[in-house]
Write an enzyme that holds these catalytic residues in place. Structure first.
Site, PDB file in Angstrom:
ATOM      1  N   GLU A   1       0.818  -1.227   0.000  1.00 41.41           N
ATOM      2  CA  GLU A   1       0.000   0.000   0.000  1.00 41.41           C
ATOM      3  C   GLU A   1       0.845   1.267   0.000  1.00 41.41           C
ATOM      4  O   GLU A   1       1.703   1.455   0.857  1.00 41.41           O
ATOM      5  CB  GLU A   1      -0.919   0.001   1.226  1.00 41.41           C
ATOM      6  CG  GLU A   1      -1.841   1.216   1.275  1.00 41.41           C
ATOM      7  CD  GLU A   1      -3.044   0.953   2.148  1.00 41.41           C
ATOM      8  OE1 GLU A   1      -3.971   0.246   1.685  1.00 41.41           O
ATOM      9  OE2 GLU A   1      -3.056   1.420   3.298  1.00 41.41           O
TER      10      GLU A   1
ATOM     11  N   LYS B   1       0.802   4.606   1.045  1.00 43.25           N
ATOM     12  CA  LYS B   1       0.029   5.252   2.109  1.00 43.25           C
ATOM     13  C   LYS B   1       0.886   6.396   2.650  1.00 43.25           C
ATOM     14  O   LYS B   1       1.645   6.202   3.605  1.00 43.25           O
ATOM     15  CB  LYS B   1      -0.219   4.175   3.179  1.00 43.25           C
ATOM     16  CG  LYS B   1      -1.056   4.549   4.350  1.00 43.25           C
ATOM     17  CD  LYS B   1      -1.208   3.324   5.274  1.00 43.25           C
ATOM     18  CE  LYS B   1      -2.062   3.598   6.461  1.00 43.25           C
ATOM     19  NZ  LYS B   1      -2.170   2.449   7.384  1.00 43.25           N
TER      20      LYS B   1
ATOM     21  N   LYS C   1      -8.020   2.566  -2.919  1.00 44.69           N
ATOM     22  CA  LYS C   1      -8.320   2.534  -1.481  1.00 44.69           C
ATOM     23  C   LYS C   1      -8.915   3.872  -1.099  1.00 44.69           C
ATOM     24  O   LYS C   1      -8.239   4.896  -1.124  1.00 44.69           O
ATOM     25  CB  LYS C   1      -6.999   2.278  -0.749  1.00 44.69           C
ATOM     26  CG  LYS C   1      -7.157   1.888   0.679  1.00 44.69           C
ATOM     27  CD  LYS C   1      -7.369   0.390   0.771  1.00 44.69           C
ATOM     28  CE  LYS C   1      -7.581  -0.061   2.186  1.00 44.69           C
ATOM     29  NZ  LYS C   1      -6.499   0.282   3.061  1.00 44.69           N
TER      30      LYS C   1
ATOM     31  N   GLU D   1     -14.567  -5.054   2.285  1.00 46.74           N
ATOM     32  CA  GLU D   1     -13.848  -5.074   3.569  1.00 46.74           C
ATOM     33  C   GLU D   1     -14.814  -5.273   4.724  1.00 46.74           C
ATOM     34  O   GLU D   1     -15.822  -4.580   4.821  1.00 46.74           O
ATOM     35  CB  GLU D   1     -13.088  -3.760   3.748  1.00 46.74           C
ATOM     36  CG  GLU D   1     -12.338  -3.697   5.076  1.00 46.74           C
ATOM     37  CD  GLU D   1     -11.559  -2.419   5.227  1.00 46.74           C
ATOM     38  OE1 GLU D   1     -10.651  -2.173   4.412  1.00 46.74           O
ATOM     39  OE2 GLU D   1     -11.864  -1.649   6.163  1.00 46.74           O
TER      40      GLU D   1
ATOM     41  N   ASN E   1     -10.376  -6.734   7.812  1.00 46.02           N
ATOM     42  CA  ASN E   1      -9.504  -5.688   8.360  1.00 46.02           C
ATOM     43  C   ASN E   1      -9.276  -5.934   9.842  1.00 46.02           C
ATOM     44  O   ASN E   1     -10.213  -5.942  10.646  1.00 46.02           O
ATOM     45  CB  ASN E   1     -10.129  -4.301   8.135  1.00 46.02           C
ATOM     46  CG  ASN E   1      -9.085  -3.199   8.284  1.00 46.02           C
ATOM     47  OD1 ASN E   1      -8.000  -3.427   8.814  1.00 46.02           O
ATOM     48  ND2 ASN E   1      -9.413  -2.004   7.827  1.00 46.02           N
TER      49      ASN E   1
ATOM     50  N   GLU F   1      -5.957  -7.732   6.136  1.00 45.08           N
ATOM     51  CA  GLU F   1      -5.598  -6.317   6.043  1.00 45.08           C
ATOM     52  C   GLU F   1      -5.189  -5.763   7.404  1.00 45.08           C
ATOM     53  O   GLU F   1      -5.831  -6.044   8.410  1.00 45.08           O
ATOM     54  CB  GLU F   1      -6.799  -5.488   5.578  1.00 45.08           C
ATOM     55  CG  GLU F   1      -7.383  -5.833   4.234  1.00 45.08           C
ATOM     56  CD  GLU F   1      -8.593  -4.947   3.915  1.00 45.08           C
ATOM     57  OE1 GLU F   1      -9.353  -5.311   3.025  1.00 45.08           O
ATOM     58  OE2 GLU F   1      -8.767  -3.914   4.584  1.00 45.08           O
ATOM     59  N   SER F   2      -4.151  -4.959   7.400  1.00 51.13           N
ATOM     60  CA  SER F   2      -3.725  -4.117   8.528  1.00 51.13           C
ATOM     61  C   SER F   2      -2.953  -4.883   9.621  1.00 51.13           C
ATOM     62  O   SER F   2      -3.294  -6.017   9.965  1.00 51.13           O
ATOM     63  CB  SER F   2      -4.895  -3.413   9.215  1.00 51.13           C
ATOM     64  OG  SER F   2      -5.577  -2.584   8.320  1.00 51.13           O
TER      65      SER F   2
HETATM   66  O1  LIG Z   1      -4.427   3.229   8.815  1.00 51.93           O
HETATM   67  C1  LIG Z   1      -5.099   4.067   9.443  1.00 51.93           C
HETATM   68  O2  LIG Z   1      -4.618   4.864  10.267  1.00 51.93           O
HETATM   69  C2  LIG Z   1      -6.575   4.175   9.222  1.00 51.93           C
HETATM   70  C3  LIG Z   1      -7.314   5.074   9.965  1.00 51.93           C
HETATM   71  C4  LIG Z   1      -8.671   5.224   9.748  1.00 51.93           C
HETATM   72  C5  LIG Z   1      -9.293   4.456   8.791  1.00 51.93           C
HETATM   73  C6  LIG Z   1      -8.565   3.547   8.031  1.00 51.93           C
HETATM   74  C7  LIG Z   1      -7.219   3.395   8.243  1.00 51.93           C
HETATM   75  N1  LIG Z   1      -6.477   2.521   7.508  1.00 51.93           N
HETATM   76  C8  LIG Z   1      -6.994   1.814   6.387  1.00 51.93           C
HETATM   77  C9  LIG Z   1      -6.364   0.541   6.121  1.00 51.93           C
HETATM   78  O3  LIG Z   1      -7.116  -0.366   5.858  1.00 51.93           O
HETATM   79  C10 LIG Z   1      -4.875   0.369   6.096  1.00 51.93           C
HETATM   80  O4  LIG Z   1      -4.316   1.441   5.451  1.00 51.93           O
HETATM   81  C11 LIG Z   1      -4.388  -0.891   5.421  1.00 51.93           C
HETATM   82  O5  LIG Z   1      -5.102  -2.011   5.792  1.00 51.93           O
HETATM   83  C12 LIG Z   1      -2.893  -1.096   5.730  1.00 51.93           C
HETATM   84  O6  LIG Z   1      -2.739  -1.191   7.124  1.00 51.93           O
HETATM   85  P1  LIG Z   1      -1.302  -1.158   7.796  1.00 51.93           P
HETATM   86  O7  LIG Z   1      -0.461  -2.222   7.150  1.00 51.93           O
HETATM   87  O8  LIG Z   1      -1.542  -1.440   9.246  1.00 51.93           O
HETATM   88  O9  LIG Z   1      -0.756   0.199   7.534  1.00 51.93           O
END
Ligand SMILES: O=C(O)c1ccccc1NCC(=O)[C@H](O)[C@H](O)COP(=O)(O)O
Length: 274
Positions: free
Chosen positions: A54, A56, A115, A164, A185, A215-216
């Site tokens: 991602e 980001k 996204k 999601e 997520n 995810e995340s």
């Molecule tokens: O990532 C955030 O801070 C966030 C805050 C509010 C709503 C959504 C958010 N993130 C969206 C996502 O789904 C993530 O960017 C994505 O899954 C990647 O997650 P990570 O690897 O933990 O950065």
């Protein structure tokens, strides 16, 4: 979720309020999408962990902001073995833009996920992408279209919708619309807390012919193994890749010995309307 959902973190409430007001486009888009299931299968066949890397630049839970050339970052991620890319287009809280996604999709040949917080059909028409994220929590609410309407609208335009979910109820709704790709997520968008156990609890309820994305919150080799062991066909990773050398980080996370030990997606899944 509804307009009075007080369970949302204030940042998410603001993101959502902005999303509801954001204009879409009047001209209906038609997408010739690169297949995500095929990209996942190709990574597997190549011995790589299928990772959606991602781009980001920032987020409500990220300190600072990364302003490197997004196209260069995208190329480095693909060079590091990413099976697909996720590109934020949300401008106010994640530093994304439509223009960035267009440039990145032109520059790479892997599938690209848009996204964003898409809540109205016309917002789908803002930009072409191979996949589009539909967040179940934010749909079927006052001021937003239904998941069912947006899912079919995305398919009609040629997108591969990635639905999601974070709860069992959201997963049921995703399955009810016939979602062929589901992202679980681990981040609770209400409180912004991350718990990898979310994926482990919900994944067994997902049929094998669904392409399933964790995810995340995935940052370490142990996290990758844990999600693969629980059945993730692919992992969506932002922060751990954006923090430092993007190519090296992607390579580190795609070359871990972590076969999908749980469920297997049917990588020939086609996206058809219900
Ligand atoms: O990532 C955030 O801070 C966030 C805050 C509010 C709503 C959504 C958010 N993130 C969206 C996502 O789904 C993530 O960017 C994505 O899954 C990647 O997650 P990570 O690897 O933990 O950065």
């Amino acid at each position: 979720m509804d307009a009075s959902d007080d369970d949302l973190a204030p940042e998410v409430r603001s993101i959502l309020d902005a999303a509801v007001e954001r204009a879409g486009d009047d001209t209906r888009i038609a997408v010739d999408a690169r297949s995500f299931p095929e990209a996942v299968a190709a990574a597997e066949a190549d011995g790589r962990v299928p990772v959606v890397a991602e781009i980001k630049p920032t987020s409500p839970t990220t300190e600072g902001r990364r302003d490197d050339d997004p196209v260069e970052l995208a190329r480095e991620m693909v060079g590091g073995g990413a099976a697909a890319l996720s590109v934020l287009t949300e401008p106010d809280f994640f530093g994304g833009s439509i223009e960035r996604l267009e440039r990145i999709r032109e520059a790479v040949d892997v599938p690209v996920l848009r996204k964003d917080f898409v809540v109205h059909e016309s917002q789908l028409d803002a930009v072409a992408a191979d996949l589009v994220l539909l967040i179940a929590r934010f749909l079927d609410a006052e001021g937003t279209d239904s998941l069912s309407v947006l899912y079919d609208a995305a398919l009609d335009r040629g997108f591969q919708p990635l639905v999601e979910v974070h709860t069992r109820e959201e997963l049921e709704r995703a399955l009810d619309v016939g979602a062929g790709m589901i992202g679980i997520n681990n981040r609770d968008l209400g409180r912004l807390e991350v718990d990898l156990g979310t994926f482990e609890r919900l994944a067994p309820r997902v049929p094998d012919d669904v392409t399933l994305v964790a995810e995340s919150g995935v940052a370490t080799a142990a996290d990758v193994r844990r999600m693969r062991e629980a059945g993730a066909d692919a992992l969506l990773i932002g922060t751990a890749i954006m923090d430092g050398d993007v190519q090296a980080n992607t390579e580190r996370l795609t070359t871990i010995d972590a076969p999908n030990a749980g469920r297997r997606a049917d990588t020939t899944t086609k996206f058809t309307t219900r």
